[in-house]
Design a protein around this motif. Structure first.
Motif, short mmCIF file in Angstrom:
data_model
loop_
_atom_site.label_atom_id
_atom_site.label_comp_id
_atom_site.label_asym_id
_atom_site.label_seq_id
_atom_site.Cartn_x
_atom_site.Cartn_y
_atom_site.Cartn_z
N ARG A 103 3.26 4.81 -0.82
CA ARG A 103 3.01 5.86 0.18
C ARG A 103 2.63 7.17 -0.49
NH1 ARG A 103 5.99 9.88 1.98
NH2 ARG A 103 7.87 9.13 0.92
N LYS A 104 3.35 7.54 -1.54
CA LYS A 104 3.05 8.80 -2.23
C LYS A 104 1.75 8.73 -3.01
CE LYS A 104 7.81 10.41 -2.38
NZ LYS A 104 8.99 10.77 -3.19
N ALA A 105 1.31 7.51 -3.30
CA ALA A 105 0.02 7.33 -3.97
C ALA A 105 -1.11 7.17 -2.96
CB ALA A 105 0.07 6.10 -4.87
N ASP A 106 -0.79 7.35 -1.67
CA ASP A 106 -1.77 7.21 -0.58
C ASP A 106 -2.39 5.82 -0.54
OD1 ASP A 106 -1.41 9.87 0.30
OD2 ASP A 106 -2.80 10.59 -1.22
N VAL A 107 -1.59 4.81 -0.85
CA VAL A 107 -2.06 3.43 -0.82
C VAL A 107 -1.50 2.75 0.43
CG1 VAL A 107 -1.98 1.17 -1.95
CG2 VAL A 107 -2.27 3.24 -3.32
N SER A 108 -2.39 2.35 1.33
CA SER A 108 -1.98 1.64 2.54
C SER A 108 -2.60 0.25 2.60
CB SER A 108 -2.36 2.44 3.78
OG SER A 108 -3.77 2.66 3.82
N HIS A 109 -3.46 -0.05 1.64
CA HIS A 109 -4.11 -1.37 1.61
C HIS A 109 -4.09 -1.92 0.19
CE1 HIS A 109 -6.79 -4.64 2.67
NE2 HIS A 109 -7.48 -4.35 1.59
N LEU A 110 -3.72 -3.18 0.07
CA LEU A 110 -3.74 -3.88 -1.21
C LEU A 110 -4.79 -4.98 -1.17
CD1 LEU A 110 0.11 -4.28 -1.84
CD2 LEU A 110 -1.42 -2.62 -2.92
N ASP A 111 -5.73 -4.92 -2.09
CA ASP A 111 -6.70 -6.00 -2.18
C ASP A 111 -6.03 -7.26 -2.72
OD1 ASP A 111 -9.62 -4.69 -1.78
OD2 ASP A 111 -8.25 -3.27 -2.71
N TRP A 112 -5.09 -7.06 -3.64
CA TRP A 112 -4.30 -8.16 -4.18
C TRP A 112 -2.84 -7.74 -4.33
CZ3 TRP A 112 -5.93 -13.09 -5.26
CH2 TRP A 112 -7.30 -13.31 -5.34
N ILE A 113 -1.94 -8.65 -4.01
CA ILE A 113 -0.55 -8.52 -4.42
C ILE A 113 -0.26 -9.76 -5.25
CG2 ILE A 113 0.34 -9.51 -2.26
CD1 ILE A 113 2.82 -7.67 -2.68
N LYS A 133 4.81 -2.81 7.80
CA LYS A 133 3.74 -2.52 8.75
C LYS A 133 2.80 -1.45 8.21
CE LYS A 133 6.52 -3.77 12.79
NZ LYS A 133 7.11 -3.29 14.07
N ASP A 134 3.21 -0.77 7.15
CA ASP A 134 2.40 0.30 6.58
C ASP A 134 1.38 -0.20 5.56
OD1 ASP A 134 3.87 2.15 8.06
OD2 ASP A 134 5.37 2.36 6.48
N ILE A 135 1.47 -1.49 5.20
CA ILE A 135 0.60 -2.03 4.15
C ILE A 135 -0.18 -3.23 4.68
CG2 ILE A 135 0.52 -3.14 1.88
CD1 ILE A 135 1.32 -0.27 1.63
N THR A 136 -1.49 -3.19 4.51
CA THR A 136 -2.31 -4.37 4.80
C THR A 136 -2.69 -5.03 3.47
OG1 THR A 136 -4.32 -3.01 4.83
CG2 THR A 136 -3.24 -3.44 6.95
N ILE A 137 -2.83 -6.34 3.49
CA ILE A 137 -3.05 -7.10 2.27
C ILE A 137 -4.18 -8.12 2.49
CG2 ILE A 137 -2.00 -8.68 0.60
CD1 ILE A 137 0.74 -7.50 1.45
N ASP A 138 -5.08 -8.20 1.53
CA ASP A 138 -6.15 -9.19 1.60
C ASP A 138 -5.76 -10.52 0.95
OD1 ASP A 138 -7.93 -7.61 2.99
OD2 ASP A 138 -9.01 -6.91 1.20
N HIS A 139 -5.25 -10.45 -0.27
CA HIS A 139 -5.03 -11.67 -1.04
C HIS A 139 -3.68 -11.65 -1.75
CE1 HIS A 139 -9.30 -12.48 -0.49
NE2 HIS A 139 -9.57 -11.27 -0.96
N VAL A 140 -3.11 -12.84 -1.91
CA VAL A 140 -1.88 -13.04 -2.67
C VAL A 140 -2.17 -14.02 -3.80
CG1 VAL A 140 0.51 -13.86 -2.63
CG2 VAL A 140 -0.45 -12.72 -0.62
N MET A 141 -1.69 -13.69 -5.01
CA MET A 141 -1.83 -14.61 -6.13
C MET A 141 -0.45 -14.89 -6.72
SD MET A 141 -4.03 -14.35 -9.72
CE MET A 141 -5.62 -14.18 -8.90
N MET A 142 -0.14 -16.17 -6.85
CA MET A 142 1.10 -16.62 -7.49
C MET A 142 0.82 -17.92 -8.22
SD MET A 142 3.95 -15.83 -4.50
CE MET A 142 5.35 -16.12 -5.59
#
Length: 318
Positions: A103-113, A133-142
């Motif tokens: 939040r403090k880095a103004d990041v509300s969307h993650l292309d990858w987690i 609910k504050d973060i949207t995510i495109d892709h997950v890698m594990m």
């Protein structure tokens, strides 16, 4: 640029930085040396609770690495131009700390987690971030682990449940795969496809980020076994910034591997007075013998590296 939790806001920092820049510019006109100007700048940042070192950034800082202080665990935010990659989320209970940092880095969307491997000190806070609910995510890698080592822990189950509820799919790492992140290359180096390791740490996803002439290597808790495998493959392992494996443990970070990486900077994510004795003195000695500047979250708090593809600036909380 973003700054550690509990410190002054980015706006306050920018305001102060602009003020000192005006002073520095005036000082140059009156004969102030560059070293004196740098000292002034560090004095202002020192008042705000930060210390700046490294090179002056001349161009657009499109590659930023945030080593988030989550105690004895890992959480790294890579900002690649306009893209964001979150690697690990710390231990159980650290999800809110990571979210606060985002939040403090103004990041509300993650292309990858990315969960490098399913140990709780790496994925413990991952379900909290995914469910937010504050973060949207495109892709997950594990990584795909062997059946024998696949965790049955509540931590792992909660992460998988969060992924499913958010209707995300898990991408398995494939060595040699490159992803273009707004001009920054993310290269997957490990784990080997179809590999069966005896230690869950060895399934750690090893990544190399490259922008211009600057690169970053990060690899979870990969051990010497994985390091030996990587050395034998046709990869360029050299990196200017190295996120030290396994919190500075001696089961990784072999001399042979460090010689290949040959980092200028190293960051160790580690908890203060942790029961494991991380980082190990022998690892610190190896890095320092290579003239590598070492930063640690237990001593420095959040650690931020910024690069314009040529120069590297480092910001730490004092």
């Amino acid at each position: 640029m973003t700054f550690p939790k509990g410190k002054r806001s980015l706006r306050a920092v920018i305001t102060a930085a602009l003020s000192v820049w005006i002073l520095v510019t005036s000082a140059f006109v009156t004969g102030c040396t560059e070293d004196e100007a740098d000292a002034w700048l560090n004095e202002i940042f020192g008042m705000l609770g930060y210390e700046v070192s490294g090179d002056a950034i001349e161009g657009d800082a499109r590659l930023k690495m945030h080593v988030i202080d989550v105690g004895q665990g890992d959480a790294v935010l890579m900002q690649c131009g306009g893209r964001n990659v979150l690697i690990d989320c710390g231990e159980n209970g650290m999800g809110d700390t990571v979210l606060d940092y985002l939040r403090k880095a103004d990041v509300s969307h993650l292309d990858w987690i990315i969960g490098t491997h399913p140990h709780s000190d790496h994925i413990g806070g991952m379900d909290t971030v995914i469910k937010s609910k504050d973060i949207t995510i495109d892709h997950v890698m594990m990584p795909q682990t062997s059946k024998e080592l696949t965790p049955t822990t509540m931590t792992y189950t909660e992460v998988l449940t969060a992924i499913k509820k958010k209707k995300l799919k898990i991408t398995r790492p494939v060595p040699g795969t490159e992803y273009d992140l707004d001009g920054v290359t993310m290269l997957v180096l490990s784990p080997a496809k179809g590999a069966k390791y005896e230690d869950l740490n060895d399934y750690s996803i090893v990544l190399k980020f490259t922008y211009g002439d600057v690169s970053v290597l990060t690899g979870g808790d990969a051990s010497k076994l994985v390091e030996r495998q990587l050395i034998t493959l046709d990869y360029d392992l050299s990196a200017d910034i190295y996120k030290v494996s396994h919190h500075g443990g001696r089961d990784g970070n072999s001399q042979a591997f460090l010689n290949e990486v040959n980092p200028r900077y190293a960051a160790i994510s580690v908890g203060e007075d942790n029961k494991y004795g991380h980082p190990k003195n022998e690892i610190l000695k190896r890095l320092r013998a290579m003239d590598c500047k070492v930063y640690r979250t237990d001593l420095d708090g959040d650690i931020i590296f910024e690069s314009d593809g040529k120069n590297i600036s480092v910001i730490v909380a004092k």
